[in-house]
Design a protein around this motif. Structure first.
Motif, PDB file in Angstrom:
ATOM      1  N   THR A  13     -65.759 -14.469 -39.880  1.00  0.00           N
ATOM      2  CA  THR A  13     -66.305 -15.310 -38.819  1.00  0.00           C
ATOM      3  C   THR A  13     -65.483 -16.592 -38.755  1.00  0.00           C
ATOM      4  O   THR A  13     -65.105 -17.140 -39.806  1.00  0.00           O
ATOM      5  CB  THR A  13     -67.776 -15.669 -39.100  1.00  0.00           C
ATOM      6  OG1 THR A  13     -68.535 -14.480 -39.315  1.00  0.00           O
ATOM      7  CG2 THR A  13     -68.370 -16.444 -37.930  1.00  0.00           C
ATOM      8  N   ILE A  30     -71.669 -11.634 -44.656  1.00  0.00           N
ATOM      9  CA  ILE A  30     -72.312 -11.722 -43.355  1.00  0.00           C
ATOM     10  C   ILE A  30     -71.302 -12.174 -42.297  1.00  0.00           C
ATOM     11  O   ILE A  30     -70.471 -13.071 -42.547  1.00  0.00           O
ATOM     12  CB  ILE A  30     -73.504 -12.715 -43.398  1.00  0.00           C
ATOM     13  CG1 ILE A  30     -74.616 -12.174 -44.297  1.00  0.00           C
ATOM     14  CG2 ILE A  30     -74.032 -12.998 -41.991  1.00  0.00           C
ATOM     15  CD1 ILE A  30     -75.253 -10.882 -43.801  1.00  0.00           C
ATOM     16  N   GLU A  32     -71.408 -13.667 -38.280  1.00  0.00           N
ATOM     17  CA  GLU A  32     -72.454 -14.233 -37.430  1.00  0.00           C
ATOM     18  C   GLU A  32     -71.924 -14.809 -36.121  1.00  0.00           C
ATOM     19  O   GLU A  32     -70.819 -15.344 -36.048  1.00  0.00           O
ATOM     20  CB  GLU A  32     -73.253 -15.302 -38.176  1.00  0.00           C
ATOM     21  CG  GLU A  32     -72.462 -16.473 -38.703  1.00  0.00           C
ATOM     22  CD  GLU A  32     -73.364 -17.464 -39.456  1.00  0.00           C
ATOM     23  OE1 GLU A  32     -74.596 -17.381 -39.323  1.00  0.00           O
ATOM     24  OE2 GLU A  32     -72.821 -18.329 -40.164  1.00  0.00           O
ATOM     25  N   SER A  88     -78.273  -7.924 -39.581  1.00  0.00           N
ATOM     26  CA  SER A  88     -78.851  -8.343 -40.852  1.00  0.00           C
ATOM     27  C   SER A  88     -80.046  -9.261 -40.639  1.00  0.00           C
ATOM     28  O   SER A  88     -81.083  -9.117 -41.289  1.00  0.00           O
ATOM     29  CB  SER A  88     -77.793  -9.061 -41.698  1.00  0.00           C
ATOM     30  OG  SER A  88     -78.377  -9.748 -42.774  1.00  0.00           O
ATOM     31  N   THR A  90     -81.824 -12.330 -37.529  1.00  0.00           N
ATOM     32  CA  THR A  90     -81.758 -13.073 -36.267  1.00  0.00           C
ATOM     33  C   THR A  90     -82.685 -14.279 -36.346  1.00  0.00           C
ATOM     34  O   THR A  90     -83.663 -14.277 -37.087  1.00  0.00           O
ATOM     35  CB  THR A  90     -82.181 -12.189 -35.070  1.00  0.00           C
ATOM     36  OG1 THR A  90     -83.555 -11.796 -35.237  1.00  0.00           O
ATOM     37  CG2 THR A  90     -81.317 -10.954 -34.962  1.00  0.00           C
ATOM     38  N   GLU A 239     -79.286 -17.170 -33.164  1.00  0.00           N
ATOM     39  CA  GLU A 239     -78.332 -16.744 -34.193  1.00  0.00           C
ATOM     40  C   GLU A 239     -78.485 -15.256 -34.462  1.00  0.00           C
ATOM     41  O   GLU A 239     -79.597 -14.753 -34.618  1.00  0.00           O
ATOM     42  CB  GLU A 239     -78.576 -17.529 -35.478  1.00  0.00           C
ATOM     43  CG  GLU A 239     -77.650 -17.173 -36.630  1.00  0.00           C
ATOM     44  CD  GLU A 239     -77.921 -18.023 -37.865  1.00  0.00           C
ATOM     45  OE1 GLU A 239     -77.337 -17.730 -38.919  1.00  0.00           O
ATOM     46  OE2 GLU A 239     -78.726 -18.970 -37.760  1.00  0.00           O
ATOM     47  N   GLN A 241     -76.881 -12.340 -37.117  1.00  0.00           N
ATOM     48  CA  GLN A 241     -76.052 -12.058 -38.289  1.00  0.00           C
ATOM     49  C   GLN A 241     -75.906 -10.548 -38.463  1.00  0.00           C
ATOM     50  O   GLN A 241     -76.884  -9.800 -38.318  1.00  0.00           O
ATOM     51  CB  GLN A 241     -76.678 -12.662 -39.539  1.00  0.00           C
ATOM     52  CG  GLN A 241     -76.732 -14.175 -39.532  1.00  0.00           C
ATOM     53  CD  GLN A 241     -77.304 -14.743 -40.819  1.00  0.00           C
ATOM     54  OE1 GLN A 241     -78.101 -14.104 -41.501  1.00  0.00           O
ATOM     55  NE2 GLN A 241     -76.891 -15.964 -41.176  1.00  0.00           N
ATOM     56  N   TYR A 242     -74.673 -10.132 -38.769  1.00  0.00           N
ATOM     57  CA  TYR A 242     -74.373  -8.722 -39.016  1.00  0.00           C
ATOM     58  C   TYR A 242     -73.786  -8.571 -40.423  1.00  0.00           C
ATOM     59  O   TYR A 242     -73.175  -9.497 -40.964  1.00  0.00           O
ATOM     60  CB  TYR A 242     -73.364  -8.199 -37.988  1.00  0.00           C
ATOM     61  CG  TYR A 242     -73.901  -8.135 -36.578  1.00  0.00           C
ATOM     62  CD1 TYR A 242     -74.725  -7.090 -36.174  1.00  0.00           C
ATOM     63  CD2 TYR A 242     -73.594  -9.125 -35.649  1.00  0.00           C
ATOM     64  CE1 TYR A 242     -75.220  -7.027 -34.882  1.00  0.00           C
ATOM     65  CE2 TYR A 242     -74.082  -9.073 -34.354  1.00  0.00           C
ATOM     66  CZ  TYR A 242     -74.897  -8.024 -33.989  1.00  0.00           C
ATOM     67  OH  TYR A 242     -75.396  -7.967 -32.704  1.00  0.00           O
TER      68      TYR A 242
END
Length: 394
Positions: A13, A30, A32, A88, A90, A239, A241-242
């Motif tokens: 990121t 993560i 994001e 992952s 939000t 937000e 997140q993955y």
């Protein structure tokens, strides 16, 4: 009847927040998309995600599918390439949002930094630089549109705001170089971008050395919110997140190649069955190496066969399902669907019965998986879920 998964060789990121424009987050678990409020201003600063898959993995997938199917411009329904990320977490999301994916137009270095490192690491790509804070190679064209080598294909890295830092990657513009996905309130936020057009261009460059715009160098993908959302510095969309490739879970990002190579040829005297059936697997192992290409054979017979006089057992007769028959794979522990029933998981038939293949490379090792079968016939649609388990090992 095939799904083939590959995983990123690098991802990160990059953040436009003034405190983090030179920060590298290459080893974070993560990824994001977020707009962070500034420390000393009232502006919201967006982040973007960079991700790349190896040339060798793309070549392998291309060769498995075959050039005729993979590069076809008229047989689009015969193959597909999806960029999949698993959400992952939000926070405070708006009810409707879009995410765009672009082909990155310049090389970049992943780095070994992490968001929470103190001091922060700058030995890899960041919003400001595409290599590190020592060499300081800027993203060429950030803030402008660049006509790549006079080809008429433009790349950009701009953000339409005078109060936000320019940078954050560069990418090709134009419909052939991007994909988008819209998420509504209540939708799963896992991504399923159709990126076949972009990967075809990577492949054309790798195999044929085709120049822009037919082929482009594989510098990976950039994920971002639309320009109108990013440039609105007065508000945040929330937000998302993955999981990254560095996750310690079973949910890393993946590029999923799907194609239909099924064939349906009945053996002598073979008839597709309907009604109540007994379905079982035979000659299949319980464990497979993660590099195996496994062939699964299915035995089909009527649960209540018509009584006939015969010198052989009807258990030896070869039975078939219809052409509208499919397989699916689930993680046995989490129940997450790894391979869904779709047009690319059709069962095949030959003189020995029904079968399908699974490429174990795309499944996480040291885990158990369960196979489900779907049979659509004139009478009904039946799902067979009878504890068909197997394990993938290293």
């Amino acid at each position: 009847m095939a799904h083939y998964h590959i995983f990123p060789e690098k991802d990160t990121t990059v953040y436009s927040h003034p405190d983090r424009v030179k920060m590298n987050a290459g080893q974070d678990e993560i990824l994001e998309l977020v707009k962070e409020p500034g420390s000393s201003d009232q502006h919201h600063h967006p982040s973007r995600i960079l991700m790349s898959f190896s040339n060798e993995d793309i070549k392998t997938a291309h060769n498995l599918i075959g050039s005729e199917i993979f590069n076809s411009t008229t047989l689009q329904t015969t193959s597909s390439v999806n960029l999949q990320l698993t959400v992952s977490n939000t926070k405070n999301l708006v009810s409707i949002h879009n995410i765009n994916v672009y082909a990155v137009s310049q090389s970049w270095t992943e780095g070994t930094g992490r968001y929470l490192n103190l001091p922060t690491s700058s030995n890899g790509t960041s919003w400001a630089f595409r290599d590190n804070s020592t060499t300081q190679t800027s993203w060429t064209g950030s803030g402008t549109d660049v006509n790549w080598f006079g080809t008429g294909v433009y790349g950009t890295g701009s953000i339409s705001s005078s109060v936000l830092e320019q940078g954050g990657g560069t990418w090709y513009t134009g419909s052939e170089f991007r994909a988008t996905q819209q998420f509504l309130e209540g939708d799963s936020l896992d991504t399923m971008f159709e990126v076949k057009n972009i990967v075809q261009k990577f492949s054309s460059s790798l195999f044929n050395n085709d120049p822009i715009p037919t082929g482009i160098q594989n510098n990976g993908f950039l994920l971002k919110m639309p320009d109108s959302v990013e440039s609105n510095a007065s508000s945040s969309f929330g937000e998302i997140q993955y999981f990254s490739v560095d996750t310690h879970t079973i949910y890393p990002p993946k590029l999923v190649f799907k194609w239909d190579d099924s064939s349906y040829v009945l053996g002598e005297g073979g008839i597709a069955k309907s009604g109540s059936l007994n379905i079982s697997f035979y000659n299949n192992k319980k464990e497979y190496n993660q590099n195996d290409e496994a062939l699964f054979r299915i035995h089909v017979r009527e649960k209540y066969p018509t009584r006939t006089f015969s010198t052989t057992s009807n258990y030896l007769n070869i039975g078939y399902l219809t052409t509208s028959s499919f397989y699916s794979i689930r993680d046995a522990h989490s129940e997450r669907e790894i391979v869904p029933f779709d047009d690319y998981t059709k069962l095949s038939a030959d003189d020995k019965g029904m079968f399908f293949k699974i490429f174990m490379k795309g499944l996480q090792p040291e885990r158990y998986y369960r196979i489900l079968l779907k049979h659509v016939n004139n009478d009904e649609t039946v799902i067979y879920d009878d504890d068909y388990y197997f394990k993938v090992v290293r």
